[in-house]
Write an enzyme that holds these catalytic residues in place. Structure first.
Site, mmCIF file in Angstrom:
data_model
loop_
_atom_site.group_PDB
_atom_site.id
_atom_site.type_symbol
_atom_site.label_atom_id
_atom_site.label_comp_id
_atom_site.label_asym_id
_atom_site.label_seq_id
_atom_site.Cartn_x
_atom_site.Cartn_y
_atom_site.Cartn_z
ATOM 1 N N TYR A 35 0.905 -1.285 0.283
ATOM 2 C CA TYR A 35 0.668 -0.188 -0.470
ATOM 3 C C TYR A 35 0.849 1.037 -0.198
ATOM 4 O O TYR A 35 0.654 2.233 -0.349
ATOM 5 C CB TYR A 35 -1.038 -0.098 1.279
ATOM 6 C CG TYR A 35 -2.313 -0.779 1.078
ATOM 7 C CD1 TYR A 35 -3.399 -0.189 0.409
ATOM 8 C CD2 TYR A 35 -2.658 -1.608 0.811
ATOM 9 C CE1 TYR A 35 -4.417 -1.477 0.029
ATOM 10 C CE2 TYR A 35 -3.354 -2.809 0.669
ATOM 11 C CZ TYR A 35 -4.581 -2.260 0.285
ATOM 12 O OH TYR A 35 -5.207 -2.603 -0.316
ATOM 13 N N ARG B 299 1.677 2.172 -3.659
ATOM 14 C CA ARG B 299 0.360 2.641 -3.949
ATOM 15 C C ARG B 299 0.343 3.901 -3.714
ATOM 16 O O ARG B 299 -0.318 4.917 -4.912
ATOM 17 C CB ARG B 299 -0.478 2.088 -4.156
ATOM 18 C CG ARG B 299 -1.140 0.194 -4.999
ATOM 19 C CD ARG B 299 -2.283 -0.057 -3.869
ATOM 20 N NE ARG B 299 -3.561 0.411 -4.570
ATOM 21 C CZ ARG B 299 -4.831 0.048 -4.043
ATOM 22 N NH1 ARG B 299 -5.114 -0.762 -3.610
ATOM 23 N NH2 ARG B 299 -6.038 0.414 -4.432
ATOM 24 N N HIS C 7 -14.628 3.599 -1.055
ATOM 25 C CA HIS C 7 -13.210 2.087 -0.481
ATOM 26 C C HIS C 7 -12.539 3.198 0.304
ATOM 27 O O HIS C 7 -11.665 2.039 0.196
ATOM 28 C CB HIS C 7 -13.462 1.362 -1.720
ATOM 29 C CG HIS C 7 -14.540 0.835 -2.738
ATOM 30 N ND1 HIS C 7 -14.479 0.421 -3.749
ATOM 31 C CD2 HIS C 7 -15.232 0.192 -2.039
ATOM 32 C CE1 HIS C 7 -15.212 0.237 -4.382
ATOM 33 N NE2 HIS C 7 -16.202 -0.217 -2.658
ATOM 34 N N CYS D 136 -2.863 4.258 21.120
ATOM 35 C CA CYS D 136 -3.523 2.203 21.733
ATOM 36 C C CYS D 136 -1.729 1.916 21.653
ATOM 37 O O CYS D 136 -2.180 0.510 22.187
ATOM 38 C CB CYS D 136 -4.299 1.779 21.482
ATOM 39 S SG CYS D 136 -4.504 0.996 19.783
ATOM 40 N N ALA E 33 -11.830 8.247 -20.620
ATOM 41 C CA ALA E 33 -13.159 9.786 -19.976
ATOM 42 C C ALA E 33 -12.043 10.831 -20.307
ATOM 43 O O ALA E 33 -12.915 11.229 -20.293
ATOM 44 C CB ALA E 33 -12.939 9.459 -18.406
HETATM 45 P P1 OAD Z 1 -11.963 -1.994 -12.534
HETATM 46 O O1 OAD Z 1 -10.618 -2.141 -12.729
HETATM 47 O O2 OAD Z 1 -12.436 -3.597 -12.221
HETATM 48 O O3 OAD Z 1 -12.528 -1.355 -14.000
HETATM 49 C C1 OAD Z 1 -11.793 -0.655 -14.363
HETATM 50 C C2 OAD Z 1 -12.977 -0.221 -15.886
HETATM 51 O O4 OAD Z 1 -12.331 1.055 -15.929
HETATM 52 C C3 OAD Z 1 -12.366 -1.064 -16.944
HETATM 53 O O5 OAD Z 1 -14.320 -1.787 -17.123
HETATM 54 C C4 OAD Z 1 -11.787 -0.776 -17.624
HETATM 55 O O6 OAD Z 1 -12.309 -1.127 -19.393
HETATM 56 C C5 OAD Z 1 -12.339 1.046 -17.389
HETATM 57 N N1 OAD Z 1 -11.180 2.134 -18.153
HETATM 58 C C6 OAD Z 1 -9.660 1.594 -18.139
HETATM 59 N N2 OAD Z 1 -9.351 2.405 -18.476
HETATM 60 C C7 OAD Z 1 -10.211 3.905 -18.912
HETATM 61 C C8 OAD Z 1 -9.999 4.822 -19.284
HETATM 62 N N3 OAD Z 1 -8.680 5.753 -19.659
HETATM 63 N N4 OAD Z 1 -11.424 5.912 -19.662
HETATM 64 C C9 OAD Z 1 -12.507 4.458 -19.408
HETATM 65 N N5 OAD Z 1 -12.978 3.621 -18.762
HETATM 66 C C10 OAD Z 1 -11.322 2.978 -18.825
HETATM 67 O O7 OAD Z 1 -11.490 -0.807 -11.613
HETATM 68 P P2 OAD Z 1 -13.420 -0.574 -10.901
HETATM 69 O O8 OAD Z 1 -14.444 -1.124 -11.564
HETATM 70 O O9 OAD Z 1 -12.710 0.806 -10.365
HETATM 71 O O10 OAD Z 1 -11.870 -1.975 -4.680
HETATM 72 O O11 OAD Z 1 -12.956 -1.710 -9.153
HETATM 73 C C11 OAD Z 1 -13.785 -1.682 -8.417
HETATM 74 C C12 OAD Z 1 -13.034 -2.045 -7.007
HETATM 75 O O12 OAD Z 1 -13.086 -3.393 -7.083
HETATM 76 C C13 OAD Z 1 -11.964 -1.219 -7.239
HETATM 77 O O13 OAD Z 1 -12.496 -0.238 -5.771
HETATM 78 C C14 OAD Z 1 -11.194 -2.027 -5.733
HETATM 79 C C15 OAD Z 1 -11.278 -2.594 -6.367
HETATM 80 O O14 OAD Z 1 -10.867 -4.187 -5.726
HETATM 81 C C16 OAD Z 1 -11.492 -2.288 -3.183
HETATM 82 O O15 OAD Z 1 -10.378 -1.886 -3.103
HETATM 83 C C17 OAD Z 1 -12.167 -1.579 -2.234
#
Ligand code: OAD
Length: 257
Positions: free
Chosen positions: A69, A72, A121, A160, A241
């Site tokens: 982390y 990151r 998150h 703590c 995006a």
């Molecule tokens: P994902 O990695 O699952 O999905 C990312 C999405 O962004 C995909 O559908 C890609 O096609 C799209 N993508 C990539 N680059 C892009 C761009 N330049 N413009 C538009 N779209 C683009 O990520 P999340 O959906 O955010 O949770 O994942 C959800 C959660 O899963 C995260 O918050 C994390 C993970 O486990 C935790 O850590 C709790």
């Protein structure tokens, strides 16, 4: 890249009083922050979430988890907001009410100028004590960590003495109730909901566009490819995006800054 914007969408945005942006990792991808599920580059393609993203993982090997982390957090500190983050701020200057709900643990929306971002998150820069959950302040400055991180002892809580953990929601944990209530409320009231850069696979975040659609909001998806939201969304805009959102702003309100 030429972006085709349907005229019905331009009208819906001009008429909208309340817009929600639900964002995911894809929004920060153009800032150089890896997503989770994209082939080859996604974090969950390269690292094992069971070893890194749960309370059990932290109990088992806290140095591995904390080091990963910190790596990151370093990447986020070195990154800059992109055109998508900035366009959302510009929307907020034109529409009476704009809510930003993000699944991202970075602060790039805030650094672009967005206020009151709902972080479903959690945040990488807001660590808490694993035992008493009080916030812990990290030293300022950017850590220098190798790719994927290294073993690092987490700091101790000043109250703590417990170990400090990342302030993010791990697998098996519940979302912060107040953030979730605010997010669901915004989605019930909005006229337009944008789902931007998320695979729509993780619940309960993925249920928010459904909530909005049930209340007759227009649902717009912006993504590089298809997702399970395609069937629900009224408009699917395919592309980065950071290109599509500024083009959309320009189409509705004229050239952005
Ligand atoms: P994902 O990695 O699952 O999905 C990312 C999405 O962004 C995909 O559908 C890609 O096609 C799209 N993508 C990539 N680059 C892009 C761009 N330049 N413009 C538009 N779209 C683009 O990520 P999340 O959906 O955010 O949770 O994942 C959800 C959660 O899963 C995260 O918050 C994390 C993970 O486990 C935790 O850590 C709790």
């Amino acid at each position: 890249m030429t972006v085709e914007i349907p005229s019905q969408l331009i009208t819906a945005l001009r008429d909208a009083n309340r817009i929600v942006f639900l964002t995911g990792a894809g929004v920060s991808a153009e800032s150089g922050i890896p997503t989770f599920r994209d082939a080859l580059t996604g974090l969950w393609e390269r690292y094992d979430p069971e070893q890194l993203a749960s309370a059990d993982a932290f109990r088992r090997d806290r140095e591995l988890v904390w080091g990963w982390y910190e790596w990151r957090r370093m990447r986020v500190l070195k990154a800059q907001p992109n055109g998508a983050h900035r366009a959302i701020v510009e929307f907020a200057s034109k529409v009476p009410s704009v809510s930003v709900i993000t699944q991202n643990v970075d602060d790039l929306h805030e650094r672009a100028g967005c206020e009151n971002v709902i972080h479903l998150h959690g945040r990488l820069d807001r660590p808490i004590c694993f035992a008493c959950r009080r916030p812990h302040e990290l030293p300022t400055g950017i850590p220098e960590e190798p790719e994927g991180g290294r073993r690092l002892a987490p700091p101790r809580c000043e109250y703590c003495g417990g170990y400090v953990r990342p302030g993010v929601v791990w697998f098996g944990e519940s979302l912060c109730e107040s953030e979730w209530t605010a997010a669901a409320d915004a989605c019930r009231k909005c006229d337009v909901l944008f789902s931007v850069g998320t695979s729509s696979l993780v619940q309960p975040a993925a249920s928010l566009p459904v909530t909005a659609a049930r209340r007759r909001a227009t649902v717009v998806q912006i993504n590089l490819g298809p997702t399970s939201l395609d069937v629900l969304a009224h408009f699917n805009l395919v592309g980065p995006a950071g290109v599509i959102l500024p083009a959309l702003y320009d189409a509705v309100w004229g050239a952005s800054k």
